[in-house]
Write an enzyme that holds these catalytic residues in place. Sequence first.
Site, mmCIF file in Angstrom:
data_model
loop_
_atom_site.group_PDB
_atom_site.id
_atom_site.type_symbol
_atom_site.label_atom_id
_atom_site.label_comp_id
_atom_site.label_asym_id
_atom_site.label_seq_id
_atom_site.Cartn_x
_atom_site.Cartn_y
_atom_site.Cartn_z
ATOM 1 N N GLY A 39 7.449 5.898 5.270
ATOM 2 C CA GLY A 39 6.758 6.207 6.519
ATOM 3 C C GLY A 39 7.242 5.370 7.684
ATOM 4 O O GLY A 39 6.690 5.445 8.793
ATOM 5 N N TYR A 67 13.889 -5.225 16.785
ATOM 6 C CA TYR A 67 13.663 -5.195 15.332
ATOM 7 C C TYR A 67 14.870 -5.780 14.606
ATOM 8 O O TYR A 67 14.727 -6.582 13.676
ATOM 9 C CB TYR A 67 13.417 -3.753 14.886
ATOM 10 C CG TYR A 67 13.468 -3.548 13.390
ATOM 11 C CD1 TYR A 67 12.414 -3.953 12.576
ATOM 12 C CD2 TYR A 67 14.583 -2.944 12.789
ATOM 13 C CE1 TYR A 67 12.469 -3.763 11.200
ATOM 14 C CE2 TYR A 67 14.633 -2.752 11.417
ATOM 15 C CZ TYR A 67 13.577 -3.161 10.631
ATOM 16 O OH TYR A 67 13.637 -2.977 9.268
ATOM 17 N N SER A 69 0.807 -1.225 0.000
ATOM 18 C CA SER A 69 0.000 0.000 0.000
ATOM 19 C C SER A 69 0.842 1.278 0.000
ATOM 20 O O SER A 69 0.404 2.302 -0.525
ATOM 21 C CB SER A 69 -0.959 0.013 1.193
ATOM 22 O OG SER A 69 -0.241 -0.070 2.416
#
Length: 255
Positions: free
Chosen positions: A199, A161, A15
């Site tokens: 983002g 992460y 997306s």
Amino acid sequence: MERWTGRVALVTGASVGIGAAVARALVQHGMKVVGCARSVDKIEKLAAECQSAGYPGTLIPYKCDLSNEEEILSMFSAIKTLHQGVDVCINNAGLARPEPLLSGKTEGWRTMIDVNVMAVSICTREAYQSMKERNIDDGHIININSMNGHSVVPQSVVHFYSATKYAVTALTEGLRQELREAKTHIRATCISPGLVETGFAFKLHDNDPERAAATYESIRCLKAEDMANAVIYVLSAPPHVQIGDIQMRPTEQIS
């Protein structure tokens, strides 16, 4: 890229950011691209843009929560029914939560494991099974990794992460070995970028947008299109050439 014309690629996390850029590039090269994300509004808009631009391929939006195995399996089932199966699988979806090792929330750790490791593994397994049952011997599985999967930086918010991305490094090499043992010519590659202007940092630092913005303002970062170009390069390599890992950073990046 001519041999990929008309063939089916799955791009997860399509997306926004890298996923959207990769999906667009593959459509430009004539592929049928199933782009999945939890919300498909932006993918539908991108699909319309690709169609208006007259690109030879097509983008098919598919709503899927990659932290839910049942939704992943349902997606692969739908792809089989509608498009026979997957020839290229690009495991792009990934996320980071600011959860240090000494004080992080278990929920944040689990979310990273589910999306960055489990979803990659499930999609890889299902893509391989799709190729195997159709005797596809030249498929390709590409994992979008990170430079954090090769070195641990002194920033506590990305340590967990980083551990998930080290897992992706190991999974990709393990996959290469298993594909070779299975006597297939299906290839496995990971692409490990440094800072890419997306983002991503705004999700990592969702409580501190100024810090997120500063991440991208300090140096000239990679663009999502740079990653898409790397994917095209990997897919374009001759069938006897397997690119194991592309490590790419902004020229000005320190670590």
